[in-house]
Motif scaffolding. Structure first.
Motif, PDB file in Angstrom:
ATOM      1  N   HIS A 107      -8.490  -6.216   3.993  1.00 16.12           N
ATOM      2  CA  HIS A 107     -10.429  -5.582   3.275  1.00 16.12           C
ATOM      3  C   HIS A 107      -8.907  -5.125   2.262  1.00 16.12           C
ATOM      4  O   HIS A 107      -9.805  -3.893   2.225  1.00 16.12           O
ATOM      5  N   TYR A 108      -8.157  -4.480   2.101  1.00 17.63           N
ATOM      6  CA  TYR A 108      -8.054  -3.765   1.051  1.00 17.63           C
ATOM      7  C   TYR A 108      -8.016  -4.198  -0.465  1.00 17.63           C
ATOM      8  O   TYR A 108      -8.245  -4.854  -0.676  1.00 17.63           O
ATOM      9  N   PRO A 109      -9.067  -3.474  -1.403  1.00 20.20           N
ATOM     10  CA  PRO A 109      -9.078  -3.369  -2.880  1.00 20.20           C
ATOM     11  C   PRO A 109      -7.589  -3.627  -3.627  1.00 20.20           C
ATOM     12  O   PRO A 109      -6.899  -3.016  -3.143  1.00 20.20           O
ATOM     13  N   ALA A 110      -7.625  -4.808  -3.644  1.00 23.56           N
ATOM     14  CA  ALA A 110      -6.511  -5.378  -4.087  1.00 23.56           C
ATOM     15  C   ALA A 110      -6.497  -4.284  -6.068  1.00 23.56           C
ATOM     16  O   ALA A 110      -4.782  -4.073  -6.428  1.00 23.56           O
ATOM     17  N   ALA A 111      -7.518  -4.788  -6.886  1.00 23.20           N
ATOM     18  CA  ALA A 111      -7.343  -3.733  -7.873  1.00 23.20           C
ATOM     19  C   ALA A 111      -7.062  -2.592  -7.950  1.00 23.20           C
ATOM     20  O   ALA A 111      -6.565  -2.357  -9.329  1.00 23.20           O
ATOM     21  N   LEU A 112      -6.935  -1.511  -6.678  1.00 25.79           N
ATOM     22  CA  LEU A 112      -6.334  -0.137  -6.113  1.00 25.79           C
ATOM     23  C   LEU A 112      -5.003  -0.632  -5.902  1.00 25.79           C
ATOM     24  O   LEU A 112      -4.578   0.245  -6.618  1.00 25.79           O
ATOM     25  N   LEU A 113      -4.519  -1.430  -5.715  1.00 24.57           N
ATOM     26  CA  LEU A 113      -3.374  -1.835  -5.690  1.00 24.57           C
ATOM     27  C   LEU A 113      -2.845  -2.202  -6.368  1.00 24.57           C
ATOM     28  O   LEU A 113      -1.662  -2.172  -7.558  1.00 24.57           O
ATOM     29  N   CYS A 114      -3.357  -3.168  -8.139  1.00 30.26           N
ATOM     30  CA  CYS A 114      -2.765  -3.560  -9.158  1.00 30.26           C
ATOM     31  C   CYS A 114      -2.338  -2.253  -9.295  1.00 30.26           C
ATOM     32  O   CYS A 114      -1.171  -1.716 -10.544  1.00 30.26           O
ATOM     33  N   ASP A 115      -3.043  -1.280  -9.998  1.00 31.62           N
ATOM     34  CA  ASP A 115      -3.522  -0.028 -10.387  1.00 31.62           C
ATOM     35  C   ASP A 115      -1.890   1.041 -10.039  1.00 31.62           C
ATOM     36  O   ASP A 115      -1.800   1.466 -10.734  1.00 31.62           O
ATOM     37  N   ALA A 116      -1.628   1.286  -8.328  1.00 36.72           N
ATOM     38  CA  ALA A 116      -1.198   2.084  -7.766  1.00 36.72           C
ATOM     39  C   ALA A 116       0.198   1.482  -8.384  1.00 36.72           C
ATOM     40  O   ALA A 116       1.655   2.264  -8.140  1.00 36.72           O
ATOM     41  N   MET A 117       0.634  -0.305  -8.011  1.00 33.89           N
ATOM     42  CA  MET A 117       1.883  -0.300  -8.580  1.00 33.89           C
ATOM     43  C   MET A 117       2.360  -0.759 -10.234  1.00 33.89           C
ATOM     44  O   MET A 117       3.910  -1.116  -9.874  1.00 33.89           O
ATOM     45  N   ALA A 126     -13.508   5.665  -8.114  1.00 37.00           N
ATOM     46  CA  ALA A 126     -13.662   5.634  -6.774  1.00 37.00           C
ATOM     47  C   ALA A 126     -14.153   5.381  -5.934  1.00 37.00           C
ATOM     48  O   ALA A 126     -14.239   5.757  -4.849  1.00 37.00           O
ATOM     49  N   LEU A 127     -15.510   4.126  -5.678  1.00 37.47           N
ATOM     50  CA  LEU A 127     -15.780   3.351  -4.957  1.00 37.47           C
ATOM     51  C   LEU A 127     -14.670   2.875  -4.365  1.00 37.47           C
ATOM     52  O   LEU A 127     -14.586   2.668  -3.254  1.00 37.47           O
ATOM     53  N   LEU A 128     -13.788   2.096  -4.677  1.00 34.26           N
ATOM     54  CA  LEU A 128     -12.547   0.853  -4.368  1.00 34.26           C
ATOM     55  C   LEU A 128     -11.926   2.569  -3.052  1.00 34.26           C
ATOM     56  O   LEU A 128     -11.740   2.070  -2.092  1.00 34.26           O
ATOM     57  N   SER A 129     -11.667   3.884  -3.583  1.00 34.98           N
ATOM     58  CA  SER A 129     -10.943   4.489  -3.494  1.00 34.98           C
ATOM     59  C   SER A 129     -11.403   4.902  -1.543  1.00 34.98           C
ATOM     60  O   SER A 129     -10.955   5.079  -0.522  1.00 34.98           O
ATOM     61  N   GLU A 130     -12.731   5.412  -1.695  1.00 32.48           N
ATOM     62  CA  GLU A 130     -13.720   5.274  -0.620  1.00 32.48           C
ATOM     63  C   GLU A 130     -13.419   3.682   0.309  1.00 32.48           C
ATOM     64  O   GLU A 130     -13.916   4.897   1.609  1.00 32.48           O
ATOM     65  N   LYS A 131     -13.182   3.037   0.295  1.00 35.76           N
ATOM     66  CA  LYS A 131     -13.344   1.882   0.694  1.00 35.76           C
ATOM     67  C   LYS A 131     -12.517   2.042   1.385  1.00 35.76           C
ATOM     68  O   LYS A 131     -11.611   1.745   2.144  1.00 35.76           O
ATOM     69  N   LEU A 132     -10.937   2.457   0.235  1.00 35.60           N
ATOM     70  CA  LEU A 132      -9.411   2.174   1.363  1.00 35.60           C
ATOM     71  C   LEU A 132      -9.613   3.262   1.806  1.00 35.60           C
ATOM     72  O   LEU A 132      -8.520   2.895   2.971  1.00 35.60           O
ATOM     73  N   ARG A 133      -9.991   4.428   2.038  1.00 32.00           N
ATOM     74  CA  ARG A 133      -9.859   5.634   3.069  1.00 32.00           C
ATOM     75  C   ARG A 133     -10.548   5.065   4.382  1.00 32.00           C
ATOM     76  O   ARG A 133     -10.353   5.862   5.409  1.00 32.00           O
ATOM     77  N   THR A 134     -11.776   4.365   4.544  1.00 36.65           N
ATOM     78  CA  THR A 134     -12.276   3.462   4.898  1.00 36.65           C
ATOM     79  C   THR A 134     -11.372   2.661   6.092  1.00 36.65           C
ATOM     80  O   THR A 134     -11.825   3.104   7.634  1.00 36.65           O
ATOM     81  N   VAL A 135     -11.354   1.907   5.194  1.00 35.19           N
ATOM     82  CA  VAL A 135     -10.085   0.648   6.447  1.00 35.19           C
ATOM     83  C   VAL A 135      -9.046   1.125   6.848  1.00 35.19           C
ATOM     84  O   VAL A 135      -9.056   0.636   7.787  1.00 35.19           O
ATOM     85  N   THR A 136      -8.542   2.743   5.765  1.00 38.71           N
ATOM     86  CA  THR A 136      -7.153   3.569   6.368  1.00 38.71           C
ATOM     87  C   THR A 136      -7.627   4.233   8.162  1.00 38.71           C
ATOM     88  O   THR A 136      -6.667   3.879   8.852  1.00 38.71           O
ATOM     89  N   GLU A 137      -8.537   4.836   7.728  1.00 39.74           N
ATOM     90  CA  GLU A 137      -9.365   4.766   9.085  1.00 39.74           C
ATOM     91  C   GLU A 137      -9.259   5.077  10.259  1.00 39.74           C
ATOM     92  O   GLU A 137      -9.108   4.966  10.935  1.00 39.74           O
ATOM     93  N   MET A 138      -9.794   2.647   9.681  1.00 38.06           N
ATOM     94  CA  MET A 138      -9.715   2.648  10.916  1.00 38.06           C
ATOM     95  C   MET A 138      -9.130   1.928  11.798  1.00 38.06           C
ATOM     96  O   MET A 138      -8.973   2.005  12.384  1.00 38.06           O
ATOM     97  N   GLU A 139      -7.829   1.370  10.857  1.00 39.71           N
ATOM     98  CA  GLU A 139      -7.069   0.636  10.942  1.00 39.71           C
ATOM     99  C   GLU A 139      -5.984   1.872  11.767  1.00 39.71           C
ATOM    100  O   GLU A 139      -5.473   2.203  12.805  1.00 39.71           O
TER     101      GLU A 139
END
Length: 302
Positions: A119-129, A280-293
């Protein structure tokens, strides 16, 4: 008389005991580590962590290597299935032969599948990489220098590449693929160096665009710009090369691939910015998933 040139290394490998270590392989390892570190730092700023990047890399790197090899086999089948080819050489990576398009395709699919699973935002990963991939590709071209491969046509420019056959050097026998013999001392366009410089400029450009236009561009935009930048450069650099390649309508097959992928990247850029989601929206989602993990990891019984 030539007063300036780029020399080729007198060695392409060294040995530890009886085990040979190729500099090309070392540059690939450094490239992978650099991509994971740089991409991980950008991913962390978006709300993720390095552990997630390492997990993604465990999936994407092997898939990328397989994809790169398959692309080489598909585009040069005579080397493995021709009258003088051996199909078992498909598995012999020490002979070289990796195609970036196959690496991006299968490696990207593996990364996407893992992101979807976690459940990671793949679009954010693409931009990061995206910038990290260009840096990794630039590092990988140093391996081509050690192998004396992927150079271009003869030139008299002061940065021409001079080949040699000293020590454990490879590739000097590959000059003049048209069957003619080049005079001793002929210099060649260092196309691997051109691509290295192009990639590093592109990486810096992507970082700058990401900082200046982050509020305007949708998630995934930087990756589509990466695709367009790389393929634009690959088109003119590929046209300079003289190593064997299949020709279609007078152009090398990789030139056609670059043109097609550039067009696909441009279309994807338009679609992402029309239908994509804000960073910003997907970044907030990623932070939520990361905190849960991280909470699950802390609460897990030891």
């Amino acid at each position: 008389m030539t007063f300036a040139y780029i020399p080729s290394p007198p060695v392409s490998s060294f040995s530890i005991g009886s085990f040979p270590i190729h500099y090309y392989a070392l540059t690939m390892i450094v490239a992978i580590v650099a991509a994971a570190w740089l991409g991980g730092a950008r991913w962390k700023r978006l709300g993720g962590n390095y552990d997630q990047i390492l997990d993604i890399a465990i999936c994407a790197v092997p898939a990328g290597i397989i994809g790169a090899r398959l692309y080489h086999v598909i585009t040069t089948p005579e080397r493995f299935f021709g009258s003088h080819g051996r199909w078992v050489d498909i598995f012999n990576l020490r002979q070289g032969g990796l195609g970036i398009w196959g690496a991006v395709l299968l490696g990207g699919l593996a990364a996407w599948a893992w992101c979807r699973h976690k459940h990671y935002p793949a679009a954010l990963l693409c931009d990061a990489m995206a910038p990290a991939l260009l840096v990794a590709q630039a590092i990988g071209r140093i391996g081509n220098w050690f192998n004396q491969e992927l150079y271009g046509a003869p030139t008299d420019l002061p940065w021409g590449l001079k080949l040699n056959d000293a020590g454990t050097a490879m590739g000097s026998q590959e000059q003049c693929y048209d069957g003619a013999t080049c005079p001793t001392g002929t210099l060649f366009h260092p196309t691997f160096l051109y691509e290295m410089i192009w990639d590093l400029i592109g990486a810096a450009l992507l970082v700058w665009i990401g900082r200046q236009w982050s509020a305007r561009l949708k998630a995934g935009s930087l990756f589509t710009i990466y695709v367009m930048w790389y393929t634009a450069g690959r088109t003119w650099i590929e046209a300079l090369r003289i190593d064997f390649a299949h020709m279609i309508l007078g152009l090398r097959v990789n030139v056609w691939v670059s043109i097609v992928v550039f067009i696909m990247g441009a279309v994807a850029f338009a679609m992402v910015n029309r239908r994509g989601k804000p960073v910003a929206l997907l970044s907030e989602k990623l932070r939520t998933v990361t905190e849960m993990e991280e909470r699950r990891l802390v609460s897990r019984p030891s």
